[in-house]
Design an enzyme around this catalytic site. Structure first.
Site, PDB file in Angstrom:
ATOM      1  N   HIS A   1     -39.828 -28.499 -10.726  1.00  0.00           N
ATOM      2  CA  HIS A   1     -39.500 -27.810  -9.467  1.00  0.00           C
ATOM      3  C   HIS A   1     -38.091 -28.199  -9.019  1.00  0.00           C
ATOM      4  CE1 HIS A   1     -41.108 -26.086  -5.485  1.00  0.00           C
ATOM      5  NE2 HIS A   1     -39.819 -26.305  -5.311  1.00  0.00           N
TER       6      HIS A   1
ATOM      7  N   GLY B   1     -39.068 -20.189   0.128  1.00  0.00           N
ATOM      8  CA  GLY B   1     -38.485 -19.981   1.461  1.00  0.00           C
ATOM      9  C   GLY B   1     -39.472 -20.271   2.570  1.00  0.00           C
TER      10      GLY B   1
ATOM     11  N   ASP C   1     -29.636 -23.281  -6.756  1.00  0.00           N
ATOM     12  CA  ASP C   1     -28.658 -23.222  -5.660  1.00  0.00           C
ATOM     13  C   ASP C   1     -28.678 -24.466  -4.769  1.00  0.00           C
ATOM     14  OD1 ASP C   1     -31.129 -22.556  -4.660  1.00  0.00           O
ATOM     15  OD2 ASP C   1     -30.478 -20.765  -3.578  1.00  0.00           O
TER      16      ASP C   1
ATOM     17  N   GLU D   1     -46.489 -26.118   2.291  1.00  0.00           N
ATOM     18  CA  GLU D   1     -45.330 -27.012   2.401  1.00  0.00           C
ATOM     19  C   GLU D   1     -45.154 -27.390   3.868  1.00  0.00           C
ATOM     20  OE1 GLU D   1     -41.617 -25.289   1.112  1.00  0.00           O
ATOM     21  OE2 GLU D   1     -40.510 -27.155   1.381  1.00  0.00           O
TER      22      GLU D   1
END
Ligand SMILES: [Zn+2]
Length: 330
Positions: free
Chosen positions: A12, A170, A16, A200
């Protein structure tokens, strides 16, 4: 344990979020891109999220500068190569790099060239270092599900030639999975493997949905399963791997401190955990640091580490030849 020499696998890691600050400056100069500063210290500060972020949203703001720079074939290839180079130097033997092709079209590149640029960076690094890389195509949970279809069609050509999986990433809102059932079903049909960021900074139910509705085989983070018994049991019983990223979880307030991270409890209870950086630059970390944090805060033995390594081999999206090799390193 000598951490640097320990063989490592990373499943993972966002491209960017893992750009060298110096490379941002080099590429900005080369491609005449306007950036806020050309001073390495200032740029580094702009790229690293503080340990005390207000939220996941503040953490995600750190991606705007790298995304601005990552809009050419040269840039994408170089940044990918450098990420694998950095990883190889700390003895990472296999790495799944994820990135969102739809974020790299501002310079006029089409999806095919975007994917090929990243793949060529992987190939070059594989030629120079003892490391293997594969690519996960990520989609922000804010994109329209219909925009995913086009990328799936183009990415299909590279399946098992460097591209292995899809991911949704995201900001996390409750019930997001329901919007992505169709594109993820098509991805599965085409042969993409599936990992989803869930649980998350959201809720455990999102993990449940990601497995049941989207077919996730792995979950990015998943720390919130400790407040949803159904999700916890499903992850455990079905052998779903959790891609744990401890430093990132503290930054985004997913957990309070490393010590409070449920990673080791999950591991002791038989859940398949893996250790990862999430973002090497934004989280100011690498695999050695994440492993050292785990060793410092928890009672992790060499056998525990070996088990975590084998979890990664077992749950990675590489072919059997690579998996066999990875098993021989440890
Ligand atoms: Zn992530």
């Amino acid at each position: 344990m000598n951490l640097k020499d320990l063989p490592k696998i990373e499943l993972h890691c966002h491209l960017d979020g893992s750009v060298r600050p110096k490379t941002i400056i080099d590429i900005a100069k080369r491609e005449k891109i306007d950036i806020p500063s050309y001073d390495i210290k200032e740029i580094t500060e702009l790229m690293i999220a503080p340990m005390e972020c207000a939220s996941l949203d503040e953490y995600l703001e750190k991606f705007s500068l790298p995304i601005k720079i990552m809009q050419s074939e040269y840039s994408l290839k170089r940044i990918t190569y450098e990420l694998l180079e950095d990883a190889a130097k700390e003895n990472v033997k296999y790495m799944e790099i994820r990135f969102a092709p739809l974020l790299h079209t501002n310079g006029g590149l089409d999806t095919k060239r975007i994917i090929e640029s990243v793949l060529s960076g992987i190939k070059e690094a594989e030629g120079k270092y003892d490391i293997k890389g594969n690519l996960i195509l990520s989609f922000l949970k804010t994109v329209s599900p219909s925009s995913i279809f086009e990328v799936l069609e183009i990415g299909k050509e590279y399946l098992n030639k460097g591209v292995v999986a899809v991911d949704l990433c995201g900001a996390e809102r409750k019930g997001f999975a329901k919007e992505f059932i169709e594109p993820m079903a098509l991805a599965k049909e085409y042969g993409y493997r599936i990992t989803i960021h869930a649980g998350e900074t959201g809720i455990g139910e999102n993990v449940l949905d990601s497995i049941e509705l989207l077919g996730a085989e792995r979950i990015g983070h998943g720390v919130n399963i400790d407040n949803c018994k159904k999700a916890y049991d499903m992850v455990k019983d079905r052998g779903i791997a959790l891609e744990i990223c401890m430093s990132s979880n503290v930054q985004t307030k997913a957990v309070g401190t490393i010590k409070n991270h449920p990673m080791y409890d999950f591991h002791k209870d038989g859940i398949k955990v893996t250790l990862n950086t999430d973002n090497r630059t934004v989280s100011n970390t690498d695999m050695s640091k994440e492993i050292s944090l785990a060793l410092k805060e928890f009672d992790i033995s060499k056998d525990d580490y070996r088990k975590i390594y084998y979890n990664a081999v077992d749950m990675c999206f590489a072919d059997e030849i690579i998996k066999k090799r990875l098993n021989e390193y440890i």
